[in-house]
Write a protein that holds these residues in place. Structure first.
Motif, PDB file in Angstrom:
ATOM      1  N   GLU A 224      45.662  61.227  99.870  1.00  0.00           N
ATOM      2  CA  GLU A 224      46.567  59.833  98.782  1.00  0.00           C
ATOM      3  C   GLU A 224      44.813  59.083  98.969  1.00  0.00           C
ATOM      4  OE1 GLU A 224      49.021  58.284 101.858  1.00  0.00           O
ATOM      5  OE2 GLU A 224      50.731  59.564 101.427  1.00  0.00           O
ATOM      6  N   PHE A 225      45.033  58.321  98.114  1.00  0.00           N
ATOM      7  CA  PHE A 225      43.706  57.292  97.484  1.00  0.00           C
ATOM      8  C   PHE A 225      44.384  55.615  97.044  1.00  0.00           C
ATOM      9  CE2 PHE A 225      40.697  54.456  95.425  1.00  0.00           C
ATOM     10  CZ  PHE A 225      40.173  54.910  96.029  1.00  0.00           C
ATOM     11  N   PRO A 226      44.068  54.482  98.240  1.00  0.00           N
ATOM     12  CA  PRO A 226      45.293  53.459  97.469  1.00  0.00           C
ATOM     13  C   PRO A 226      44.492  53.061  96.251  1.00  0.00           C
ATOM     14  CG  PRO A 226      43.298  53.116  99.238  1.00  0.00           C
ATOM     15  CD  PRO A 226      43.416  54.423  98.942  1.00  0.00           C
ATOM     16  N   ASN A 227      45.838  51.885  95.353  1.00  0.00           N
ATOM     17  CA  ASN A 227      45.709  52.183  94.711  1.00  0.00           C
ATOM     18  C   ASN A 227      45.048  50.362  94.446  1.00  0.00           C
ATOM     19  OD1 ASN A 227      46.449  50.939  91.983  1.00  0.00           O
ATOM     20  ND2 ASN A 227      48.392  51.393  90.986  1.00  0.00           N
ATOM     21  N   ARG A 228      43.765  50.189  94.306  1.00  0.00           N
ATOM     22  CA  ARG A 228      43.111  49.134  94.403  1.00  0.00           C
ATOM     23  C   ARG A 228      43.298  47.972  93.749  1.00  0.00           C
ATOM     24  NH1 ARG A 228      37.763  52.064  96.768  1.00  0.00           N
ATOM     25  NH2 ARG A 228      38.396  52.555  98.697  1.00  0.00           N
ATOM     26  N   HIS A 229      43.672  48.020  92.510  1.00  0.00           N
ATOM     27  CA  HIS A 229      43.404  47.271  91.117  1.00  0.00           C
ATOM     28  C   HIS A 229      45.409  46.966  91.246  1.00  0.00           C
ATOM     29  CE1 HIS A 229      39.659  48.173  90.814  1.00  0.00           C
ATOM     30  NE2 HIS A 229      40.071  49.632  89.884  1.00  0.00           N
ATOM     31  N   TYR A 230      45.959  47.648  92.472  1.00  0.00           N
ATOM     32  CA  TYR A 230      47.745  47.070  92.060  1.00  0.00           C
ATOM     33  C   TYR A 230      48.491  47.487  90.009  1.00  0.00           C
ATOM     34  CZ  TYR A 230      47.491  45.840  96.376  1.00  0.00           C
ATOM     35  OH  TYR A 230      46.846  45.353  97.808  1.00  0.00           O
ATOM     36  N   TYR A 231      47.260  49.155  89.783  1.00  0.00           N
ATOM     37  CA  TYR A 231      47.597  48.803  88.704  1.00  0.00           C
ATOM     38  C   TYR A 231      49.078  49.556  88.215  1.00  0.00           C
ATOM     39  CZ  TYR A 231      43.123  49.279  86.789  1.00  0.00           C
ATOM     40  OH  TYR A 231      41.647  48.726  86.065  1.00  0.00           O
ATOM     41  N   ASN A 232      50.221  49.381  87.072  1.00  0.00           N
ATOM     42  CA  ASN A 232      51.600  49.222  86.954  1.00  0.00           C
ATOM     43  C   ASN A 232      51.325  50.212  86.278  1.00  0.00           C
ATOM     44  OD1 ASN A 232      51.454  47.671  84.965  1.00  0.00           O
ATOM     45  ND2 ASN A 232      52.832  45.929  86.349  1.00  0.00           N
ATOM     46  N   LYS A 233      50.401  50.696  85.184  1.00  0.00           N
ATOM     47  CA  LYS A 233      49.980  51.762  83.829  1.00  0.00           C
ATOM     48  C   LYS A 233      48.589  51.624  83.571  1.00  0.00           C
ATOM     49  CE  LYS A 233      50.228  50.931  78.592  1.00  0.00           C
ATOM     50  NZ  LYS A 233      50.980  50.848  77.663  1.00  0.00           N
ATOM     51  N   ILE A 234      48.275  53.117  83.121  1.00  0.00           N
ATOM     52  CA  ILE A 234      46.968  53.616  82.713  1.00  0.00           C
ATOM     53  C   ILE A 234      46.743  54.023  81.781  1.00  0.00           C
ATOM     54  CG2 ILE A 234      45.538  55.360  83.124  1.00  0.00           C
ATOM     55  CD1 ILE A 234      46.014  53.470  85.746  1.00  0.00           C
ATOM     56  N   SER A 235      46.074  53.597  80.945  1.00  0.00           N
ATOM     57  CA  SER A 235      46.136  53.723  79.831  1.00  0.00           C
ATOM     58  C   SER A 235      44.893  54.716  79.058  1.00  0.00           C
ATOM     59  CB  SER A 235      45.317  52.787  78.713  1.00  0.00           C
ATOM     60  OG  SER A 235      44.258  51.853  79.277  1.00  0.00           O
ATOM     61  N   TYR A 236      43.476  54.510  80.568  1.00  0.00           N
ATOM     62  CA  TYR A 236      42.176  55.595  80.257  1.00  0.00           C
ATOM     63  C   TYR A 236      42.086  56.697  81.304  1.00  0.00           C
ATOM     64  CZ  TYR A 236      36.959  56.791  80.385  1.00  0.00           C
ATOM     65  OH  TYR A 236      36.554  57.638  80.343  1.00  0.00           O
ATOM     66  N   MET A 237      42.027  57.682  80.531  1.00  0.00           N
ATOM     67  CA  MET A 237      41.657  59.550  81.117  1.00  0.00           C
ATOM     68  C   MET A 237      40.483  60.279  81.115  1.00  0.00           C
ATOM     69  SD  MET A 237      44.298  62.486  81.767  1.00  0.00           S
ATOM     70  CE  MET A 237      43.469  63.955  81.532  1.00  0.00           C
ATOM     71  N   SER A 238      39.315  60.278  81.463  1.00  0.00           N
ATOM     72  CA  SER A 238      38.692  61.679  81.292  1.00  0.00           C
ATOM     73  C   SER A 238      38.779  61.915  82.277  1.00  0.00           C
ATOM     74  CB  SER A 238      37.434  60.436  81.542  1.00  0.00           C
ATOM     75  OG  SER A 238      36.632  60.452  82.741  1.00  0.00           O
TER      76      SER A 238
END
Length: 173
Positions: free
Chosen positions: A146-160
């Motif tokens: 488990e890793f915290p969602n530190r930015h409180y993102y509710n949507k991710i648009s980028y993946m690499s």
């Protein structure tokens, strides 16, 4: 359901066009290549996707082959390479999984998990779930990081995906 396979019989190759076409057909997208926003590189060593459209509650399933001489690899999820909610980085030289986040190109505090179930030359599947307060990564042996969602993102648009890992398939549900 969205899924894609990289180009070529072994999943490699330097031509991103077959992968772009496969991605354009994913999840019933009818807008074609423009619906994904694009990929700047789709080679054996690196895949980069914009406009991923991963939302809170979504699950990303990744399957691939680890190189027989692997030093490590990373899967990055965020808004851009300089702003990452999750940097998932198994490191063979240290036998550790490093997770981190990045804000305006600045790395934040690392989380190190010593449960290292990856082996060089193996084919693996793992699952990344994005929750409101954390990312849950289910490793090939069932252990969860488990890793915290530190930015409180509710949507991710980028993946690499980078390093010594060849993606054979991924699915966003």
């Amino acid at each position: 359901m969205r899924a894609a396979r990289p180009p070529g019989p072994e999943g490699g190759g330097g031509d991103p066009v077959p992968l772009l076409k496969a991605l354009a057909a994913v999840g019933g997208l009818s807008e074609g290549l423009g619906a994904l926003g694009g990929i700047i590189n789709a080679t054996l060593e690196r895949i980069e996707i914009f406009n991923l459209d991963m939302k809170t509650g979504d699950t990303l399933k990744v399957k691939g082959k680890i190189s027989s001489d692997a030093n490590g690899f990373s899967i990055n999820l965020g808004c851009s390479f300089s702003d990452l909610g999750l940097h998932f980085n198994p490191r063979f030289d240290e036998s550790v999984i490093v997770c981190n986040s990045r804000c305006s190109n600045a790395w934040q505090a690392e989380h190190r998990d010593k449960h290292f179930c990856f082996s060089r030359g193996s084919t693996v599947k793992f699952v990344i779930e994005m929750l409101a307060d954390k990312f849950q990564i289910k490793l090939p042996d069932g252990h969860q990081v488990e890793f915290p969602n530190r930015h409180y993102y509710n949507k991710i648009s980028y993946m690499s995906v980078k390093g010594d890992f060849r993606v054979t398939s991924f699915k966003l549900e």
